[in-house]
Write an enzyme that holds these catalytic residues in place. Structure first.
Site, PDB file in Angstrom:
ATOM      1  N   ARG A 196       0.889   1.456  23.561  1.00 28.56           N
ATOM      2  CA  ARG A 196       0.420   1.654  22.183  1.00 28.56           C
ATOM      3  C   ARG A 196       0.290   3.140  21.837  1.00 28.56           C
ATOM      4  O   ARG A 196       0.018   3.495  20.688  1.00 28.56           O
ATOM      5  CB  ARG A 196      -0.959   0.993  21.989  1.00 28.56           C
ATOM      6  CG  ARG A 196      -0.949  -0.515  22.093  1.00 28.56           C
ATOM      7  CD  ARG A 196      -2.352  -1.085  22.004  1.00 28.56           C
ATOM      8  NE  ARG A 196      -2.802  -1.259  20.638  1.00 28.56           N
ATOM      9  CZ  ARG A 196      -2.821  -2.416  19.984  1.00 28.56           C
ATOM     10  NH1 ARG A 196      -2.404  -3.515  20.556  1.00 28.56           N
ATOM     11  NH2 ARG A 196      -3.247  -2.490  18.750  1.00 28.56           N
ATOM     12  N   TYR A 252       1.911   5.170  18.906  1.00 32.31           N
ATOM     13  CA  TYR A 252       1.272   4.978  17.597  1.00 32.31           C
ATOM     14  C   TYR A 252      -0.117   5.626  17.573  1.00 32.31           C
ATOM     15  O   TYR A 252      -0.405   6.454  16.713  1.00 32.31           O
ATOM     16  CB  TYR A 252       1.178   3.480  17.313  1.00 32.31           C
ATOM     17  CG  TYR A 252       0.615   3.123  15.961  1.00 32.31           C
ATOM     18  CD1 TYR A 252       1.369   3.304  14.803  1.00 32.31           C
ATOM     19  CD2 TYR A 252      -0.664   2.577  15.833  1.00 32.31           C
ATOM     20  CE1 TYR A 252       0.851   2.957  13.555  1.00 32.31           C
ATOM     21  CE2 TYR A 252      -1.180   2.237  14.593  1.00 32.31           C
ATOM     22  CZ  TYR A 252      -0.420   2.418  13.459  1.00 32.31           C
ATOM     23  OH  TYR A 252      -0.935   2.078  12.230  1.00 32.31           O
ATOM     24  N   GLU A 278      -1.679   7.818  19.667  1.00 28.79           N
ATOM     25  CA  GLU A 278      -1.692   9.280  19.855  1.00 28.79           C
ATOM     26  C   GLU A 278      -0.926   9.962  18.729  1.00 28.79           C
ATOM     27  O   GLU A 278      -1.269  11.067  18.307  1.00 28.79           O
ATOM     28  CB  GLU A 278      -1.097   9.666  21.212  1.00 28.79           C
ATOM     29  CG  GLU A 278      -1.888   9.138  22.414  1.00 28.79           C
ATOM     30  CD  GLU A 278      -3.222   9.862  22.660  1.00 28.79           C
ATOM     31  OE1 GLU A 278      -3.744  10.517  21.749  1.00 28.79           O
ATOM     32  OE2 GLU A 278      -3.725   9.755  23.790  1.00 28.79           O
TER      33      GLU A 278
HETATM   34  P1  NAD Z   1       4.772  -1.139   6.841  1.00 30.64           P
HETATM   35  O1  NAD Z   1       5.567  -1.153   8.089  1.00 30.64           O
HETATM   36  O2  NAD Z   1       4.865  -2.327   5.936  1.00 30.64           O
HETATM   37  O3  NAD Z   1       5.095   0.150   5.973  1.00 30.64           O
HETATM   38  C1  NAD Z   1       5.535   1.359   6.512  1.00 30.64           C
HETATM   39  C2  NAD Z   1       6.640   1.895   5.623  1.00 30.64           C
HETATM   40  O4  NAD Z   1       7.062   3.169   6.132  1.00 30.64           O
HETATM   41  C3  NAD Z   1       7.870   0.990   5.594  1.00 30.64           C
HETATM   42  O5  NAD Z   1       8.292   0.824   4.255  1.00 30.64           O
HETATM   43  C4  NAD Z   1       8.898   1.764   6.414  1.00 30.64           C
HETATM   44  O6  NAD Z   1      10.226   1.467   6.059  1.00 30.64           O
HETATM   45  C5  NAD Z   1       8.495   3.195   6.149  1.00 30.64           C
HETATM   46  N1  NAD Z   1       8.889   4.142   7.209  1.00 30.64           N
HETATM   47  C6  NAD Z   1       8.687   4.010   8.548  1.00 30.64           C
HETATM   48  N2  NAD Z   1       9.184   5.085   9.196  1.00 30.64           N
HETATM   49  C7  NAD Z   1       9.695   5.914   8.244  1.00 30.64           C
HETATM   50  C8  NAD Z   1      10.359   7.160   8.279  1.00 30.64           C
HETATM   51  N3  NAD Z   1      10.607   7.782   9.452  1.00 30.64           N
HETATM   52  N4  NAD Z   1      10.775   7.714   7.114  1.00 30.64           N
HETATM   53  C9  NAD Z   1      10.545   7.085   5.932  1.00 30.64           C
HETATM   54  N5  NAD Z   1       9.924   5.894   5.831  1.00 30.64           N
HETATM   55  C10 NAD Z   1       9.511   5.312   6.981  1.00 30.64           C
HETATM   56  O7  NAD Z   1       3.251  -0.890   7.272  1.00 30.64           O
HETATM   57  P2  NAD Z   1       1.913  -0.974   6.435  1.00 30.64           P
HETATM   58  O8  NAD Z   1       1.091  -2.045   7.011  1.00 30.64           O
HETATM   59  O9  NAD Z   1       2.200  -0.966   4.983  1.00 30.64           O
HETATM   60  O10 NAD Z   1       1.243   0.416   6.859  1.00 30.64           O
HETATM   61  C11 NAD Z   1       1.308   1.562   6.025  1.00 30.64           C
HETATM   62  C12 NAD Z   1       0.533   2.696   6.664  1.00 30.64           C
HETATM   63  O11 NAD Z   1      -0.824   2.317   6.865  1.00 30.64           O
HETATM   64  C13 NAD Z   1       1.072   3.127   8.030  1.00 30.64           C
HETATM   65  O12 NAD Z   1       1.011   4.526   8.131  1.00 30.64           O
HETATM   66  C14 NAD Z   1       0.112   2.480   8.999  1.00 30.64           C
HETATM   67  O13 NAD Z   1       0.023   3.218  10.188  1.00 30.64           O
HETATM   68  C15 NAD Z   1      -1.189   2.504   8.216  1.00 30.64           C
HETATM   69  N6  NAD Z   1      -2.093   1.446   8.681  1.00 30.64           N
HETATM   70  C16 NAD Z   1      -1.845   0.138   8.397  1.00 30.64           C
HETATM   71  C17 NAD Z   1      -2.702  -0.849   8.878  1.00 30.64           C
HETATM   72  C18 NAD Z   1      -2.492  -2.313   8.589  1.00 30.64           C
HETATM   73  O14 NAD Z   1      -3.286  -3.145   9.052  1.00 30.64           O
HETATM   74  N7  NAD Z   1      -1.488  -2.701   7.844  1.00 30.64           N
HETATM   75  C19 NAD Z   1      -3.811  -0.482   9.671  1.00 30.64           C
HETATM   76  C20 NAD Z   1      -4.004   0.861   9.950  1.00 30.64           C
HETATM   77  C21 NAD Z   1      -3.149   1.817   9.441  1.00 30.64           C
HETATM   78  N1  UDP Z   2      -2.735 -11.659  18.442  1.00 32.59           N
HETATM   79  C1  UDP Z   2      -2.732 -12.983  18.828  1.00 32.59           C
HETATM   80  N2  UDP Z   2      -1.642 -13.751  18.493  1.00 32.59           N
HETATM   81  C2  UDP Z   2      -0.590 -13.277  17.799  1.00 32.59           C
HETATM   82  C3  UDP Z   2      -0.608 -11.901  17.403  1.00 32.59           C
HETATM   83  C4  UDP Z   2      -1.694 -11.120  17.746  1.00 32.59           C
HETATM   84  O1  UDP Z   2      -3.666 -13.488  19.462  1.00 32.59           O
HETATM   85  O2  UDP Z   2       0.350 -14.041  17.534  1.00 32.59           O
HETATM   86  C5  UDP Z   2      -3.920 -10.842  18.763  1.00 32.59           C
HETATM   87  C6  UDP Z   2      -3.612  -9.486  19.413  1.00 32.59           C
HETATM   88  O3  UDP Z   2      -3.521  -9.618  20.819  1.00 32.59           O
HETATM   89  C7  UDP Z   2      -4.825  -8.676  18.989  1.00 32.59           C
HETATM   90  C8  UDP Z   2      -5.188  -9.246  17.607  1.00 32.59           C
HETATM   91  O4  UDP Z   2      -4.562 -10.522  17.544  1.00 32.59           O
HETATM   92  O5  UDP Z   2      -5.896  -8.910  19.859  1.00 32.59           O
HETATM   93  C9  UDP Z   2      -4.703  -8.385  16.442  1.00 32.59           C
HETATM   94  O6  UDP Z   2      -3.341  -8.103  16.655  1.00 32.59           O
HETATM   95  P1  UDP Z   2      -2.455  -7.291  15.596  1.00 32.59           P
HETATM   96  O7  UDP Z   2      -1.145  -7.018  16.242  1.00 32.59           O
HETATM   97  O8  UDP Z   2      -2.451  -8.010  14.299  1.00 32.59           O
HETATM   98  O9  UDP Z   2      -3.281  -5.951  15.339  1.00 32.59           O
HETATM   99  P2  UDP Z   2      -3.869  -4.814  16.325  1.00 32.59           P
HETATM  100  O10 UDP Z   2      -3.884  -5.316  17.735  1.00 32.59           O
HETATM  101  O11 UDP Z   2      -2.954  -3.678  16.136  1.00 32.59           O
HETATM  102  O12 UDP Z   2      -5.221  -4.628  15.808  1.00 32.59           O
END
Ligand code: NAD
Ligand code: UDP
Length: 321
Positions: free
Chosen positions: A140, A143, A145
Site C-alpha cells: 500500500r 499510495y 507514502e
Molecule cells: P478515481 O480513481 O475515481 O479518480 C481519480 C481520477 O484521477 C481518475 O479520473 C483518473 O483517471 C485520474 N488520474 C489518475 N492518475 C492520473 C494522472 N497521472 N494524470 C491525470 N489524471 C489521472 O478516485 P476517487 O475516489 O475519485 O479519488 C479522487 C481523489 O481523492 C484521489 O486523489 C484519492 O486519493 C482521494 N481519496 C479518495 C478516497 C475515496 O474513498 N474515494 C479516500 C481518500 C482519498
Molecule cells: N474489503 C472486504 N471485501 C471486499 C473489499 C474490501 O472485506 O470485497 C475490506 C478490506 O479488506 C478493508 C475494507 O473492506 O478492510 C475497506 O476496503 P477498501 O478497499 O474499500 O478501502 P481501504 O482499505 O482503502 O480503506
C-alpha cells in the site's frame, strides 16, 4: 472563477465538477482517463464554460486558473497497486507539476490527501496531529507514502514559495459513479449482492471503516477551499462500522439470501479507521449529513441502473449475433 479539477473525470472529481458548474464557475477538467470516464462528465461536454483536457499530470502543463482542486490519483487498492511506480510518479511528480502551476499563476491549491497517511493507526479516532503508522515498503506504500510526500510538497511550496494551499485528508467515500469492479468494499458488496453472488468479506470482517457519502465530502472540499485554514483537515463520516456490519446492511437492502464468503485479509489492511472531525466542525462548520442507510440506497439505485443497461446491451448484442 476559473477552476481546474485534476482527476475530474473520476468518482469524486466528477461530483465536485457538478457542484462547481452548477454554481456558475468556469471549470477545466484534467484527466488521463486511467480510472476516470467521459460518461461521468457527459452532461457538461457541450457547455462552453467547461473544458476537458486529456493529460497525464506526470508531464508539466501550462494553464491559467484561480483555484486548483488536485484529485488526480487512482484511489482503489486494485488500481493503485496495478502499476505502483506510476502511482508514486502521479503523487510525487504529478503533485509537483500541479504545485508548480499553482505557484506560476498564483492559484489556491487544494490537495486531496487521504486517511491512508495514518496507515494502520494506533490512535483512534484519528486526529490530524497523529503522525501515522505506515509501512514504507508494503504493497500500500506507493499510495500511502505517495500521499505523504504530496502533503510534504504542498507544505514546502507554501513555506518556500508562498503557495496558498489547502490539504484535505479524505476518509472512505462512496456513492454513485464508483467503478463497478474497482475492488473497494462498498462497490464490491453492492455489485455482488445485485448479481446474487456471495459477498467477499476479507479476514473475519471485524476491521472497521467510516463511510462518507460523496455529496457530504464534496461540500467539505468546497468549504475547505474557500475557507481560511490550510489544514490538514480530516473529511469523513465519523460513524464507524465493521466490514461485517456493512455486508449485512447491504445484504438486507439488496437480497437477504446472498451468502458471505470469507477470504484472506490483504497485507497491511488497517484494523480500524474513524476520523476525528472536530477540526472540520470548528474551522469549516462542516459535518456529514447523509446517514449510511440513505447513502447506500442511492448508491444501490445507481449500480442497479448501470447493471441493467449493461445487461440490456449484452442481450441486444447477443440477439444481433
Ligand atoms: P478515481 O480513481 O475515481 O479518480 C481519480 C481520477 O484521477 C481518475 O479520473 C483518473 O483517471 C485520474 N488520474 C489518475 N492518475 C492520473 C494522472 N497521472 N494524470 C491525470 N489524471 C489521472 O478516485 P476517487 O475516489 O475519485 O479519488 C479522487 C481523489 O481523492 C484521489 O486523489 C484519492 O486519493 C482521494 N481519496 C479518495 C478516497 C475515496 O474513498 N474515494 C479516500 C481518500 C482519498
Ligand atoms: N474489503 C472486504 N471485501 C471486499 C473489499 C474490501 O472485506 O470485497 C475490506 C478490506 O479488506 C478493508 C475494507 O473492506 O478492510 C475497506 O476496503 P477498501 O478497499 O474499500 O478501502 P481501504 O482499505 O482503502 O480503506
Amino acid at each position: 472563477m476559473r477552476i481546474l479539477v485534476t482527476g475530474g473525470a473520476g468518482f469524486i472529481g466528477s461530483h465536485l465538477i457538478d457542484r462547481l458548474m452548477e454554481a456558475g464557475h468556469e471549470v477545466m477538467c484534467l484527466d488521463n482517463f486511467y480510472t476516470g470516464h467521459k460518461r461521468n462528465i457527459l452532461r457538461w461536454l457541450n457547455n462552453p464554460y467547461f473544458e476537458l483536457i486529456r493529460h497525464d499530470i506526470t508531464e508539466p502543463i501550462r494553464l491559467e486558473a484561480d483555484q486548483i482542486y488536485h484529485l488526480a490519483c487512482p484511489a482503489s487498492p486494485i488500481h493503485y497497486q496495478y502499476n505502483p511506480v506510476k502511482t508514486i510518479k502521479t503523487n510525487v511528480m504529478g503533485t509537483l507539476n500541479m504545485l508548480g502551476l499553482a505557484k506560476r499563476v498564483k492559484a489556491r491549491f487544494l490537495l486531496a490527501s487521504t486517511s491512508e497517511v495514518y496507515g494502520d493507526p494506533e490512535v483512534h479516532p484519528q486526529i490530524e496531529d497523529y503522525r501515522g503508522n505506515v509501512n514504507p515498503i508494503g504493497i500500500r506504500s506507493c499510495y500511502d507514502e505517495g500521499k505523504r510526500v504530496a502533503e510534504t510538497l504542498a507544505f514546502d511550496y507554501h513555506r518556500q514559495n508562498d503557495v496558498d494551499i489547502r490539504v484535505a485528508r479524505i476518509f472512505n467515500t462512496y456513492g454513485p459513479r464508483m467503478l463497478e469492479h474497482d475492488g473497494r468494499v462498498v462497490s464490491n458488496f453492492v455489485v455482488q449482492a445485485l448479481l446474487g453472488q456471495s459477498l467477499t468479506v476479507y479476514g473475519d470482517g471485524s476491521q472497521t471503516r467510516s463511510f462518507c457519502y460523496v455529496s457530504d465530502l464534496v461540500e467539505g472540499l468546497i468549504r475547505l477551499m474557500n475557507g481560511e485554514h490550510k489544514g490538514p483537515v480530516n473529511l469523513g463520516n465519523p460513524d464507524e462500522y465493521t466490514i461485517l456490519e456493512l455486508a449485512q446492511a447491504i445484504q438486507n437492502k439488496v437480497n437477504p439470501e446472498t451468502a458471505l464468503k470469507f477470504e484472506p485479509l490483504p497485507q497491511d489492511d488497517p484494523r480500524r479507521r474513524k476520523p476525528d472531525i472536530t477540526r472540520a466542525k470548528t474551522w469549516l462548520s462542516w459535518e456529514p449529513k447523509v446517514p449510511l442507510a440513505s447513502g447506500l440506497d442511492l448508491t444501490i439505485q445507481d449500480f442497479r441502473q448501470r447493471l441493467e443497461v449493461e445487461n440490456r446491451l449484452l442481450t441486444e448484442s447477443a440477439v444481433a449475433l
